[in-house]
Design a protein around this motif. Structure first.
Motif, PDB file in Angstrom:
ATOM      1  N   MET A 256       1.095  -1.271   0.218  1.00 16.76           N
ATOM      2  CA  MET A 256      -0.016   0.022   0.045  1.00 16.76           C
ATOM      3  C   MET A 256       0.887   1.041  -0.081  1.00 16.76           C
ATOM      4  SD  MET A 256      -3.136  -0.846  -0.170  1.00 16.76           S
ATOM      5  CE  MET A 256      -4.059   0.115   1.186  1.00 16.76           C
ATOM      6  N   PRO A 257       0.484   2.371  -1.089  1.00 13.98           N
ATOM      7  CA  PRO A 257       1.362   3.533  -0.949  1.00 13.98           C
ATOM      8  C   PRO A 257       1.239   3.872   0.430  1.00 13.98           C
ATOM      9  CG  PRO A 257      -1.006   4.063  -2.290  1.00 13.98           C
ATOM     10  CD  PRO A 257      -0.539   1.958  -2.072  1.00 13.98           C
ATOM     11  N   LYS A 258       1.913   4.687   1.105  1.00 10.35           N
ATOM     12  CA  LYS A 258       1.899   5.618   1.949  1.00 10.35           C
ATOM     13  C   LYS A 258       0.975   6.792   2.177  1.00 10.35           C
ATOM     14  CE  LYS A 258       5.955   4.862   4.362  1.00 10.35           C
ATOM     15  NZ  LYS A 258       7.436   5.615   4.442  1.00 10.35           N
ATOM     16  N   GLN A 259      -0.206   7.249   2.713  1.00 10.92           N
ATOM     17  CA  GLN A 259      -0.980   7.860   2.578  1.00 10.92           C
ATOM     18  C   GLN A 259      -1.690   9.117   4.061  1.00 10.92           C
ATOM     19  OE1 GLN A 259      -1.856   9.725   0.100  1.00 10.92           O
ATOM     20  NE2 GLN A 259      -2.183   8.521  -2.146  1.00 10.92           N
ATOM     21  N   PRO A 260      -0.870   9.445   4.781  1.00 12.37           N
ATOM     22  CA  PRO A 260      -0.981   9.760   5.987  1.00 12.37           C
ATOM     23  C   PRO A 260      -1.298  10.993   5.921  1.00 12.37           C
ATOM     24  CG  PRO A 260       1.393  10.388   5.512  1.00 12.37           C
ATOM     25  CD  PRO A 260       1.562   9.243   4.105  1.00 12.37           C
ATOM     26  N   GLY A 261      -2.190  11.154   5.558  1.00 14.28           N
ATOM     27  CA  GLY A 261      -2.851  12.847   4.830  1.00 14.28           C
ATOM     28  C   GLY A 261      -4.015  12.257   4.873  1.00 14.28           C
ATOM     29  N   TYR A 262      -4.588  10.964   4.765  1.00 12.66           N
ATOM     30  CA  TYR A 262      -5.848  10.428   4.758  1.00 12.66           C
ATOM     31  C   TYR A 262      -6.370   9.730   5.615  1.00 12.66           C
ATOM     32  CZ  TYR A 262      -6.006  11.696   0.247  1.00 12.66           C
ATOM     33  OH  TYR A 262      -5.847  13.503  -1.146  1.00 12.66           O
ATOM     34  N   MET A 263      -7.361   9.543   6.545  1.00  7.88           N
ATOM     35  CA  MET A 263      -7.886   8.336   7.902  1.00  7.88           C
ATOM     36  C   MET A 263      -7.327   7.089   7.256  1.00  7.88           C
ATOM     37  SD  MET A 263     -10.443   9.964   8.774  1.00  7.88           S
ATOM     38  CE  MET A 263     -11.335  12.217   9.223  1.00  7.88           C
ATOM     39  N   LEU A 264      -7.508   6.709   6.394  1.00 10.06           N
ATOM     40  CA  LEU A 264      -7.874   5.353   6.043  1.00 10.06           C
ATOM     41  C   LEU A 264      -7.832   5.428   4.247  1.00 10.06           C
ATOM     42  CD1 LEU A 264     -11.261   4.550   4.912  1.00 10.06           C
ATOM     43  CD2 LEU A 264     -11.316   5.154   7.462  1.00 10.06           C
ATOM     44  N   SER A 265      -6.816   3.955   3.806  1.00  9.19           N
ATOM     45  CA  SER A 265      -7.228   3.717   2.389  1.00  9.19           C
ATOM     46  C   SER A 265      -6.932   1.949   2.165  1.00  9.19           C
ATOM     47  CB  SER A 265      -5.593   3.584   2.493  1.00  9.19           C
ATOM     48  OG  SER A 265      -5.135   4.878   2.727  1.00  9.19           O
ATOM     49  N   VAL A 266      -7.528   1.967   0.984  1.00  4.02           N
ATOM     50  CA  VAL A 266      -7.927   0.696   0.959  1.00  4.02           C
ATOM     51  C   VAL A 266      -7.427   0.021  -0.632  1.00  4.02           C
ATOM     52  CG1 VAL A 266     -10.332  -1.394   0.286  1.00  4.02           C
ATOM     53  CG2 VAL A 266     -10.400   0.484   1.767  1.00  4.02           C
ATOM     54  N   GLY A 267      -6.859  -1.174  -1.015  1.00  3.22           N
ATOM     55  CA  GLY A 267      -6.048  -1.379  -1.437  1.00  3.22           C
ATOM     56  C   GLY A 267      -7.265  -2.617  -2.118  1.00  3.22           C
ATOM     57  N   LEU A 268      -7.252  -2.846  -3.724  1.00  2.00           N
ATOM     58  CA  LEU A 268      -7.997  -3.753  -3.869  1.00  2.00           C
ATOM     59  C   LEU A 268      -7.071  -4.480  -5.442  1.00  2.00           C
ATOM     60  CD1 LEU A 268     -10.908  -4.995  -4.476  1.00  2.00           C
ATOM     61  CD2 LEU A 268     -11.472  -3.099  -6.051  1.00  2.00           C
ATOM     62  N   SER A 269      -6.738  -5.453  -5.595  1.00  2.00           N
ATOM     63  CA  SER A 269      -5.765  -6.096  -5.632  1.00  2.00           C
ATOM     64  C   SER A 269      -6.867  -6.539  -6.715  1.00  2.00           C
ATOM     65  CB  SER A 269      -5.358  -7.191  -5.691  1.00  2.00           C
ATOM     66  OG  SER A 269      -4.378  -8.307  -6.386  1.00  2.00           O
ATOM     67  N   GLU A 270      -5.819  -6.378  -8.280  1.00  2.00           N
ATOM     68  CA  GLU A 270      -6.601  -7.103  -9.748  1.00  2.00           C
ATOM     69  C   GLU A 270      -7.143  -8.297  -9.478  1.00  2.00           C
ATOM     70  OE1 GLU A 270      -3.879  -6.587 -12.342  1.00  2.00           O
ATOM     71  OE2 GLU A 270      -2.248  -8.383 -11.869  1.00  2.00           O
ATOM     72  N   PHE A 271      -6.905  -9.425  -8.691  1.00  2.00           N
ATOM     73  CA  PHE A 271      -7.283 -10.546  -8.660  1.00  2.00           C
ATOM     74  C   PHE A 271      -8.496 -10.753  -8.040  1.00  2.00           C
ATOM     75  CE2 PHE A 271      -8.487 -13.824  -5.782  1.00  2.00           C
ATOM     76  CZ  PHE A 271      -7.603 -15.038  -6.338  1.00  2.00           C
ATOM     77  N   THR A 272      -9.087  -9.982  -7.591  1.00  2.00           N
ATOM     78  CA  THR A 272     -10.102  -9.590  -6.911  1.00  2.00           C
ATOM     79  C   THR A 272     -11.318 -10.160  -8.082  1.00  2.00           C
ATOM     80  OG1 THR A 272      -9.709  -8.673  -4.884  1.00  2.00           O
ATOM     81  CG2 THR A 272     -12.478  -8.442  -5.648  1.00  2.00           C
ATOM     82  N   LEU A 273     -11.429  -8.927  -9.275  1.00  2.00           N
ATOM     83  CA  LEU A 273     -11.546  -9.064 -10.433  1.00  2.00           C
ATOM     84  C   LEU A 273     -11.616  -9.573 -11.129  1.00  2.00           C
ATOM     85  CD1 LEU A 273     -11.704  -5.366 -12.046  1.00  2.00           C
ATOM     86  CD2 LEU A 273     -13.397  -6.347 -10.779  1.00  2.00           C
ATOM     87  N   ASN A 274     -10.736 -10.795 -11.119  1.00  2.00           N
ATOM     88  CA  ASN A 274     -10.585 -11.503 -12.239  1.00  2.00           C
ATOM     89  C   ASN A 274     -11.539 -12.339 -11.150  1.00  2.00           C
ATOM     90  OD1 ASN A 274      -8.609 -10.346 -14.664  1.00  2.00           O
ATOM     91  ND2 ASN A 274      -7.344 -10.757 -13.268  1.00  2.00           N
ATOM     92  N   SER A 275     -11.530 -12.913  -9.626  1.00  2.00           N
ATOM     93  CA  SER A 275     -12.222 -13.920  -9.613  1.00  2.00           C
ATOM     94  C   SER A 275     -13.497 -13.938  -9.588  1.00  2.00           C
ATOM     95  CB  SER A 275     -11.428 -14.423  -7.742  1.00  2.00           C
ATOM     96  OG  SER A 275     -12.297 -13.013  -6.768  1.00  2.00           O
ATOM     97  N   ALA A 276     -14.167 -12.735  -9.821  1.00  2.00           N
ATOM     98  CA  ALA A 276     -15.107 -12.589 -10.049  1.00  2.00           C
ATOM     99  C   ALA A 276     -15.468 -13.296 -11.741  1.00  2.00           C
ATOM    100  CB  ALA A 276     -15.877 -10.658 -10.142  1.00  2.00           C
TER     101      ALA A 276
END
Ligand code: NAG
Ligand code: NAG
Ligand code: NAG
Ligand code: NAG
Ligand code: NAG
Length: 472
Positions: A256-276
């Protein structure tokens, strides 16, 4: 030479799967959560009732303090921090002062006496350490690792009955009351943590999608905490509830990229779309029958043998004036590939064309392979998720024909032009976008989306919406 390879293989097996979804809570998010939590606790403090306190003084006076409720509370802003040592959080509050009221009853021999009392507790310090973990089924768990309460001073005044008589003895049971207060604070803290844990266990880590599919979101490993963030890795895989076969590809690790300026970050891998994609493909759902009536009028195309004449000259001669059907399906699992700034989708499909005879019989005409590649961009603007699609590549190849061979170049050209028109219409919709999902108690603000190699990262601030019933 072989041994290190085997060891490596074993390590990669035992390390388990890579998460396809990662959630990072930053210190900014933690501080906001604390602020909201403090408000919530403050509201709840008004409703805390302490258990009855009873005992005996001077061996003969039995007393009970009951109905103890809070009348005033100075609740300074607590501090909370990520606590790396035990993978959890450390929360402290210092200088908490509370005034309570209640009633007292004494029994000395057969004589009953009663009255009321006011109690002020000054300068309490409370420290609670909460440990995060992972249950075997992938639930997040919270447990109280440590709780400590200190009481600065207690002032207690009795009214009514023979209070004038025992007020001088207050000094004597002050220590006892202080001890009870310390224990009640920590048991209140621990009960609250158990309550949170209970809610966590009641949460689903798998969500039904339609009747046959589910989205699996258990933790893949222990929560990871350091001084500046908390990271949760979740499975993020779609599966078919009937067959439950895993796709023939795996989630690749991503950072995950560092984003300390935001409260939260969500990373979604291409794997999720490919599993669908895999699930839909395996269930034979990536196919469609296209009829003439489905062709939008702006394309000026007709699915009939005479319209096909310029591209397949022999067709209208062999089957004059017949409507046609196209059976379109995926030959392989369509795969998404996330690249910096762009998502690519490669679709390898096939089209079987049929002529519809007047008696309804469908006569097979030919089969084409359709290979196309699409690029998409996704972004967030004005609180809406928007996108655009371009057609990068579109090729037709003749696989078999019942009507003799024919050149596919011009047909490909016309089909590609048609696809581009459809995509242009789609882009108008995508440009308008959809409003970001909003939950009952929270909404996302300042949301940004970045497409990286292998994953999408969404970083955001959240704003809790205070409802009439408070946060619950
Ligand atoms: C959890 O999943 C079960 C079964 O899939 C479902 O019946 C239940 O409603 C879900 N609960 C929540 C809170 O979503
Ligand atoms: C905490 O971990 C994150 C990744 O999870 C990393 O980006 C960050 O640099 C770490 N911070 C510290 C202070 O170690
Ligand atoms: C077949 O397509 C042509 C255009 O090429 C159209 O004029 C004609 O009405 C269509 N015939 C049928 C039966 O739909
Ligand atoms: C339908 O019509 C076609 C062409 O005229 C013919 O070959 C076929 O046998 C017919 N089928 C039936 C079930 O009548
Ligand atoms: C388009 O597809 C053809 C045939 O599959 C392939 O040779 C070509 O490299 C592709 N072009 C691009 C830009 O992907």
């Amino acid at each position: 030479m072989l041994r290190p390879v085997i060891v490596l293989m074993l390590v990669s097996f035992t390390c388990g799967e890579n998460p396809a979804v990662q959630v990072t809570l930053t210190n900014k998010g933690l501080q906001y959560g604390k602020h909201v939590g403090a408000g919530w606790i403050q509201e709840r403090l008004d409703h805390v009732t302490f258990p009855d306190i009873s005992g005996t003084i001077l061996r003969i006076i039995h007393y009970t303090l009951s109905g103890v409720t809070i009348t005033k509370c100075d609740f300074p802003e607590p501090s909370v921090e990520f606590y790396q040592d035990i993978t959890g959080f450390k929360t402290s509050i210092s200088g908490l002062s509370v005034a309570v009221t209640g009633s007292w009853i004494t029994k000395t021999g057969g004589i009953h006496d009663r009255g009321s009392f006011n109690l002020a507790i000054f300068n309490m310090d409370v420290t609670s350490v909460v440990k995060l973990g992972k249950e075997a089924d992938g639930h997040l768990s919270v447990t109280s690792a440590h709780c400590e309460a200190q009481v600065g001073n207690v002032d207690i005044r009795f009214q009514g009955g023979a209070s004038w008589m025992f007020q001088p003895f207050v000094k004597y049971f002050k220590g006892r009351i202080e001890g009870e207060i310390k224990a009640s604070i920590c048991s209140f803290v621990e009960e609250s943590i158990v309550n949170v844990e209970y809610h966590l266990q009641a949460m689903n880590v798998s969500f039904d999608v339609g009747e046959n599919f589910a989205f699996d979101l258990p933790l893949t490993g222990m929560p990871v905490i350091n001084a500046s963030s908390l990271n949760l890795g979740l499975k993020g895989e779609f599966y078919n509830m009937k067959s439950h076969t895993d796709p023939p590809f795996k989630a690749q690790p991503f950072t995950m990229p560092k984003q300390p300026g935001y409260m939260l970050s969500v990373g979604l891998s291409e794997f999720t779309l490919n599993s669908a994609s895999y699930v839909l493909y395996s269930a034979d759902l990536l196919q469609a029958i296209i009829t003439d009536s489905m062709i939008p009028p702006y394309l000026h195309m007709h699915l009939n043998t005479s319209w096909m004449g310029p591209y397949i000259p022999q067709l209208p001669k062999m089957f004059p004036g017949l409507l046609m059907n196209l059976q379109v399906y995926a030959r392989e699992v369509p795969m998404f590939s996330f690249q910096p700034g762009v998502v690519k989708l490669s679709f390898r499909g096939a089209v079987k064309a049929f002529a519809i005879q007047p008696n309804g019989t469908q006569t097979p005409l030919f089969k084409l392979n359709v290979d196309s590649q699409l690029s998409g961009k996704v972004w967030i603007a004005g609180g809406r998720l928007k996108g655009s699609v371009t057609l990068d590549n579109f090729t037709l190849t003749l696989v078999s024909s019942e009507v003799g061979t024919f050149q596919t170049d011009t047909l490909e050209h016309v089909m590609k032009a048609g696809m581009m028109l459809v995509i242009a219409k789609l882009n108008v919709e995508l440009g308008t976008g959809v409003v970001l999902p909003r939950m009952r108690h929270a909404q996302l603000v300042n949301t940004v989306l970045g497409m990286e190699k292998g994953f999408i990262a969404i970083s955001s601030d959240a704003e809790l919406l205070k409802t009439d019933r408070g946060f619950n």
